[in-house]
Design an enzyme around this catalytic site. Structure first.
Site, mmCIF file in Angstrom:
data_model
loop_
_atom_site.group_PDB
_atom_site.id
_atom_site.type_symbol
_atom_site.label_atom_id
_atom_site.label_comp_id
_atom_site.label_asym_id
_atom_site.label_seq_id
_atom_site.Cartn_x
_atom_site.Cartn_y
_atom_site.Cartn_z
ATOM 1 N N HIS A 1 -8.433 0.059 -6.690
ATOM 2 C CA HIS A 1 -7.000 0.246 -6.464
ATOM 3 C C HIS A 1 -6.414 1.303 -7.396
ATOM 4 C CE1 HIS A 1 -3.281 -0.931 -4.585
ATOM 5 N NE2 HIS A 1 -2.693 -1.089 -5.757
ATOM 6 N N TYR B 1 -2.981 -10.436 3.359
ATOM 7 C CA TYR B 1 -3.937 -10.936 2.376
ATOM 8 C C TYR B 1 -3.267 -11.602 1.179
ATOM 9 C CZ TYR B 1 -3.171 -6.529 -0.252
ATOM 10 O OH TYR B 1 -2.618 -5.480 -0.944
ATOM 11 N N GLU B 2 -1.966 -11.384 1.023
ATOM 12 C CA GLU B 2 -1.251 -12.044 -0.070
ATOM 13 C C GLU B 2 -1.005 -13.521 0.223
ATOM 14 O OE1 GLU B 2 1.952 -9.485 -2.063
ATOM 15 O OE2 GLU B 2 1.689 -8.482 -0.123
ATOM 16 N N HIS C 1 3.899 -1.751 -5.669
ATOM 17 C CA HIS C 1 4.895 -2.209 -4.690
ATOM 18 C C HIS C 1 6.030 -2.895 -5.444
ATOM 19 C CE1 HIS C 1 2.474 -1.565 -0.948
ATOM 20 N NE2 HIS C 1 1.501 -1.595 -1.849
ATOM 21 N N ALA D 1 -1.610 3.903 2.070
ATOM 22 C CA ALA D 1 -2.795 4.464 1.434
ATOM 23 C C ALA D 1 -3.999 3.923 2.196
ATOM 24 C CB ALA D 1 -2.858 4.053 -0.029
ATOM 25 N N ASN E 1 -9.262 7.446 -0.831
ATOM 26 C CA ASN E 1 -10.665 7.297 -1.227
ATOM 27 C C ASN E 1 -11.539 7.511 0.004
ATOM 28 O OD1 ASN E 1 -9.471 4.433 -0.664
ATOM 29 N ND2 ASN E 1 -11.677 4.224 -0.271
ATOM 30 N N SER F 1 1.299 2.008 -0.796
ATOM 31 C CA SER F 1 0.813 1.904 -2.178
ATOM 32 C C SER F 1 0.953 3.227 -2.909
ATOM 33 C CB SER F 1 -0.658 1.474 -2.180
ATOM 34 O OG SER F 1 -0.814 0.172 -1.694
ATOM 35 N N MET G 1 -5.135 -1.911 5.051
ATOM 36 C CA MET G 1 -4.809 -3.342 5.101
ATOM 37 C C MET G 1 -3.341 -3.598 5.450
ATOM 38 S SD MET G 1 -6.774 -4.209 1.540
ATOM 39 C CE MET G 1 -8.362 -3.425 1.176
ATOM 40 N N SER G 2 -2.713 -2.684 6.168
ATOM 41 C CA SER G 2 -1.288 -2.835 6.469
ATOM 42 C C SER G 2 -0.939 -2.068 7.736
ATOM 43 C CB SER G 2 -0.451 -2.301 5.287
ATOM 44 O OG SER G 2 -0.613 -0.896 5.166
ATOM 45 N N HIS H 1 1.814 -8.108 2.575
ATOM 46 C CA HIS H 1 0.505 -8.056 3.215
ATOM 47 C C HIS H 1 0.026 -9.448 3.630
ATOM 48 C CE1 HIS H 1 0.693 -4.542 0.518
ATOM 49 N NE2 HIS H 1 -0.042 -3.919 1.412
#
Length: 305
Positions: free
Chosen positions: A280, A101-102, A75, A129, A256, A42, A232-233, A99
């Site tokens: 995000h 989650y997509e 992306h 990220a 973060n 990201s 998440m990846s 991802h």
């Protein structure tokens, strides 16, 4: 959620994807057999800026059989082929990963890794990220990944689930050596040679499905379990890359700080100052600020491969 396809169909689709890319590369002799694949996390799509301006080829995911569309801000959704460094190392950059989650299956999110193997890639460099879990981590820090915890995988949602693709690797994949010492050491040495002042750590990455950011209790749990960063990846891609026999270097940009403080108590007056929630936009801003250092170190590392 997308359904999984049979082994035969996977092999067929992989061959179609490879042939489609080969056709695009037919007039680019120097780019035909990429040695390194770089997955841009990201906000880190600018890594492609370290590629030589010529020769260079961009191929949209929509032009490749089996590739899905990236739907996440930051992306782009394309492969970029080019050369890096004085040694003109041929690389393929994946600008926009996919991802879980997509709504995609792990077969779909990791499909590009196996295509890269068929194209001749031997090394995967994957960036992401991530949220900082180790309390000393600050936004803008970098973390070389030396191990991971695969939460979805431990719960049964594993990127090697289903019939094994024997042409690529063994049924039971060892992962104690997932992040090889030599590549991690090379990245560190190059960062020192470049005199990068940004803080660089080494640690354990925790993969969670997303897309929501972690709760306070989840941050404390991950910290207790030994996680240093969370995202998440990356892990599904790394698992499949190792299954394919690729060497792996993985890097997290801490964008973060995970909030592990207990929430304000309802039995006390509400605090006048509220803690910021992760978002995000914050991720993309931190990535943009760190991108120059990330690009330079990766370029210097790739030049030695």
């Amino acid at each position: 959620m997308a359904s999984e396809i049979s082994t035969h169909e996977q092999y067929k689709l992989l061959d179609l994807a490879k042939n489609a890319i080969d056709d695009k590369l037919k007039d680019y002799a120097q780019l035909k057999e990429p040695r390194v694949m770089i997955i841009c996390g990201s906000g880190l799509g600018g890594i492609v800026n370290v590629l030589d301006s010529e020769p260079k080829l961009e191929v949209g995911y929509s032009e490749i059989p089996g590739f899905r569309s990236s739907t996440v801000p930051g992306h782009a959704g394309k492969l970029v082929f080019g050369l890096i460094g004085s040694k003109k190392v041929p690389v393929m950059c994946m600008v926009g990963r996919l991802h879980f989650y997509e709504g995609y299956s792990f077969q779909e999110t990791t499909f590009p890794i196996r295509v890269a193997k068929l194209l001749g890639v031997s090394t995967l460099i994957v960036t992401n990220a991530a949220g900082g879990v180790r309390e000393s981590f600050k936004p803008g820090d970098l973390m070389i990944i030396n191990d991971h915890i695969n939460f979805p995988g431990l719960a049964g949602f594993h990127s090697l689930r289903g019939p094994n693709l024997d042409k690529f690797g063994t049924r039971f994949q060892a992962l104690s050596d997932a992040y090889g010492y030599d590549l991690r050491r090379l990245f560190h040495v190059k960062s020192e040679e470049l005199k990068v002042t940004r803080k660089i750590h080494e640690g354990t990455y925790v993969f969670v499905a997303g897309p929501s950011f972690e709760t306070r209790a989840e941050v404390r749990m991950i910290r207790t379990m030994g996680g240093d960063a969370v995202g998440m990846s990356t892990v599904p891609e790394v698992v499949v890359a190792r299954h394919c026999g690729l060497d792996v270097l993985a890097l997290s940009l801490i964008t973060n700080a995970g909030n592990g403080n207990p929430p304000p108590s309802a039995f006390e007056e509400k605090p006048t100052e509220q803690e910021d929630n992760a978002n995000h936009d914050e991720v993309l801003k931190a990535a943009d600020e760190a991108s120059h250092d990330v690009q330079n170190i990766i370029a210097a590392t790739v030049n030695e491969l």
